[in-house]
Design an enzyme around this catalytic site. Structure first.
Site, PDB file in Angstrom:
ATOM      1  N   PRO A 108       0.825  -1.212   0.000  1.00 19.56           N
ATOM      2  CG  PRO A 108       0.014  -1.022   2.175  1.00 19.56           C
ATOM      3  CD  PRO A 108       0.669  -1.988   1.243  1.00 19.56           C
ATOM      4  N   PRO A 109       0.303   2.391  -0.462  1.00 18.19           N
ATOM      5  CG  PRO A 109      -0.950   3.868  -1.744  1.00 18.19           C
ATOM      6  CD  PRO A 109      -1.037   2.551  -1.053  1.00 18.19           C
ATOM      7  N   GLY A 110       2.716   4.503   1.074  1.00 20.49           N
ATOM      8  CA  GLY A 110       3.192   4.965   2.372  1.00 20.49           C
ATOM      9  C   GLY A 110       4.026   3.978   3.153  1.00 20.49           C
TER      10      GLY A 110
ATOM     11  CE  LYS B 119       5.192   0.918  -3.292  1.00 24.80           C
ATOM     12  NZ  LYS B 119       4.148   1.084  -2.251  1.00 24.80           N
ATOM     13  CB  THR B 120      10.550   6.153  -2.471  1.00 27.47           C
ATOM     14  OG1 THR B 120       9.491   6.030  -3.432  1.00 27.47           O
ATOM     15  CG2 THR B 120      11.612   7.089  -3.011  1.00 27.47           C
TER      16      THR B 120
ATOM     17  CD  GLU C 279     -13.329 -10.693  12.290  1.00 28.37           C
ATOM     18  OE1 GLU C 279     -12.943 -11.663  11.600  1.00 28.37           O
ATOM     19  OE2 GLU C 279     -13.541  -9.570  11.800  1.00 28.37           O
TER      20      GLU C 279
ATOM     21  CG  ASP D 122     -15.270 -10.099   4.947  1.00 23.36           C
ATOM     22  OD1 ASP D 122     -14.051 -10.210   4.755  1.00 23.36           O
ATOM     23  OD2 ASP D 122     -15.782 -10.098   6.078  1.00 23.36           O
TER      24      ASP D 122
END
Length: 642
Positions: free
Chosen positions: A247-249, A252-253, A458, A541
């Protein structure tokens, strides 16, 4: 009349006048749009400025008061540095192709997606505030002249202090004196200085937290490069590249920067968008070739390619731009193969949409290793916070706020620390735990009926998964609290693991759908209705169950027809369901049947459902060992009764 004018002038603040002028000036670069006509542009904010500073003024200019256009004909979208480009692509499909007046407001540093770059009339850079803007606003709003020297001095202060000092009735000289008397040092805007956190002089990968298998790979790579430099191994024995997803954030950079430092390697960061910005196809290919050449010249080198899914897949290109796109992908594959030699060059690709990448890019010898970077765990989040604050507070103190960071990425934590440091600076003191608490998003305790409903939900997943043997049970949990308005927040979860490889027939996928629908099935049994928790998001779901049921009909050959369709994206699958009544009916039938199957399974084992829910409600978790002991106890009791 003069009284009315005075009231109007006071309502239009100096701050608003300045930003309105900046926006109007940007709009004038598209004469038709500025005149109230149709147009589609991307506007980039200046470095160090937030999107929120321009939002209202862009809205005012975009919508205007021209009755020719309806509000339905106008659209404004935003792109942040940590945003998700897939959302903009969804917007493009939904709005940009149909609206007449469109503006995309981009935070400085965001690369315009290739599709948007092709579609829009142009990319306009909004200018930062200059002395002439402040002088004009002073005359228009304050009715007081301002010298060039005063304007330059005022602009050296953070903007929030500038607007506070330049109030109606004060001269520029008085405002400047007030700022000087507060002992605020003349400096760049804080938003601009924050960008220093992202410079390449950061920590080594070995000092980073929260990267899991990606970090393990990077540390092994650094040792391999040292051995290669020493001549003990050849380059053919070293991994050529890796694909990072998540996910973004999640960083990765930052990972690429830390990896380069760990490997004592040169770093070159690029992307398809950056190469496309050079111009036409020939310029793009020239820029791509230049980066690969520079990487070889500076070996060992980490060549980081962001948003690698932007290349797309050759199987999915439309006829309109297929020739162009195929040439781009083919050239990229040529450079990845290294016809001219690629010794000493490691390719690190990053993507939020792995499914959109051409399979040839992931072939052996290219980016054949794929690691998904997960959200950091509680221990990792605390470690990240400790690293960001450079040990100012002991880890035992940070443990107290650890649960409040649930669902946050490394980028989220970095922003929270920046906000906390800013708060401490304003109060002229060292960072405190209270500053960090104040910078974190508000949390909501999961207690009472809410907690019980999540426990039931759950427990339904857990019991159906165990009864249908949908995979190896890893455990279930309920969170003690959730972060308000967090898109990645989970109130609970039940986890099963399936082998990565093996035979998966129709029954396997039906069991997976039943497992996904078991949560709301349990709610239906216990409460008589269902809540919103199972839907609403792409990862929910209901969304997952609908996706599987649709793929069974369209591409797996497990539905009413053997016909194959290559569609995979949610938007494409939704289009199939909307346009093909047979698929819609088949998907609906599958979901209904598996929902009823889950209800039947849970109804037959209602006592077990309550016991699992009780354990989750009381402890917050239900482990595989607890499941084994519970079922063993029930079997022993049943045998004793006979």
């Amino acid at each position: 009349m003069s009284r009315t004018k005075k009231q109007t002038r006071k309502q239009f603040s100096l701050h608003a006048h300045v930003f309105t002028s900046l926006v109007k000036r940007a709009f004038r670069e598209h004469s038709l749009l500025a005149a109230g006509g149709p147009g589609f542009v991307a506007m980039v904010t200046p470095k160090g400025y937030a999107l929120s500073e321009f939002q209202k003024h862009v809205v005012d200019e975009l919508y205007g008061d021209d009755p020719f256009f309806r509000r339905d004909d106008i659209h404004l979208a935003f792109m942040k540095l940590q945003g998700n480009q897939s959302d903009i692509m969804d917007d493009y499909t939904t709005h940009f192709q149909t609206k007449l007046r469109v503006v995309i407001l981009l935070e400085h540093g965001v690369e315009v997606p290739p599709l948007i770059n092709l579609a829009c009339d142009g990319v306009i850079e909004i200018a930062p505030i200059k002395a002439i803007d402040l002088k004009a606003a002073s005359m228009a709003v304050l009715r007081k002249p301002m010298s060039d020297e005063q304007a330059a001095a005022l602009l050296s202060y953070p903007r929030e202090y500038l607007w506070a000092a330049l109030r109606d009735g004060r001269s520029p000289g008085n405002a400047l004196q007030r700022l000087r008397n507060t002992t605020i040092p003349a400096q760049q805007n804080e938003a601009a200085t924050d960008s220093s956190d992202h410079q390449s002089d950061g920590p080594r990968l070995s000092e980073m937290h929260g990267y899991g298998p990606a970090k393990d790979w990077g540390l092994e790579l650094s040792q391999d490069i040292r051995d290669w430099k020493a001549g003990s191994i050849t380059w053919n024995e070293i991994d050529r590249g890796i694909l990072l997803s998540g996910p973004p954030g999640v960083g990765k950079t930052i990972f690429a920067k830390a990896l380069a430092k760990e490997c004592e390697a040169h770093l070159i960061a690029s992307s398809l968008g950056k190469w496309q910005s050079e111009g036409h196809l020939g310029d793009l290919l020239k820029a791509m070739r230049k980066d690969f050449k520079n990487a070889r010249l500076h070996s060992p080198c980490i060549l980081f390619i962001d948003e690698i899914d932007a290349f797309g897949s050759r199987d999915a290109f439309s006829n309109d731009n297929k020739n162009y796109s195929v040439q781009v992908v083919n050239a990229f594959l040529e450079f990845l193969d290294g016809i001219d030699g690629r010794e000493g060059v490691i390719i690190v690709g990053a993507s939020n949409n792995v499914d959109g990448i051409d399979p040839a890019i992931l072939r052996s010898g290219r980016l054949d290793r794929h690691v998904d970077i997960p959200l950091p765990s509680l221990a990792e989040r605390v470690a990240i916070l400790s690293q960001l604050i450079q040990g100012i507070l002991p880890v035992t103190h940070l443990d107290l706020i650890g649960p409040s960071t649930q669902g946050m990425t490394g980028a989220d934590l970095a922003k929270a620390v920046r906000d906390a440091k800013r708060l401490a600076r304003r109060n002229r003191r060292q960072l405190t735990l209270e500053d960090l608490k104040a910078s974190l998003p508000p949390t909501f305790k999961i207690v009472g009926e809410h907690r019980r409903s999540i426990a039931i939900h759950e427990a339904g997943h857990t019991l159906v998964g165990l009864k249908l043997r949908t995979g190896r049970f890893l455990g279930s949990f309920i969170a003690d609290q959730i972060v308000v308005d967090s898109a990645t927040q989970q109130g609970g979860g039940a986890y099963f693991e399936n082998p990565r490889y093996g035979r998966r027939d129709r029954q396997f996928f039906l069991d997976q759908i039943a497992l996904l629908l078991a949560g709301i099935a349990a709610e239906k049994i216990c409460f008589g209705d269902i809540s919103e928790g199972a839907g609403g998001e792409k990862s929910s779901d209901l969304a997952s169950a609908t996706r599987i049921a649709t793929l069974m009909e369209t591409s797996m050959g497990m539905g009413v027809s053997l016909a194959y369709s290559p569609v995979k994206e949610d938007s494409e699958l939704d289009e199939v369901r909307r346009t093909d009544p047979a698929v819609t009916a088949a998907v609906s039938d599958t979901l209904t049947q598996q929902f009823e199957r889950a209800i039947d399974t849970l109804t037959q084992h209602r006592s077990l459902l309550n016991l699992v829910a009780d354990a989750l409600d009381e402890n917050g978790y239900f482990t595989p060992q607890a499941a084994h002991e519970l079922f063993q106890t029930i079997r022993d009791d049943a045998q004793s009764l006979t």
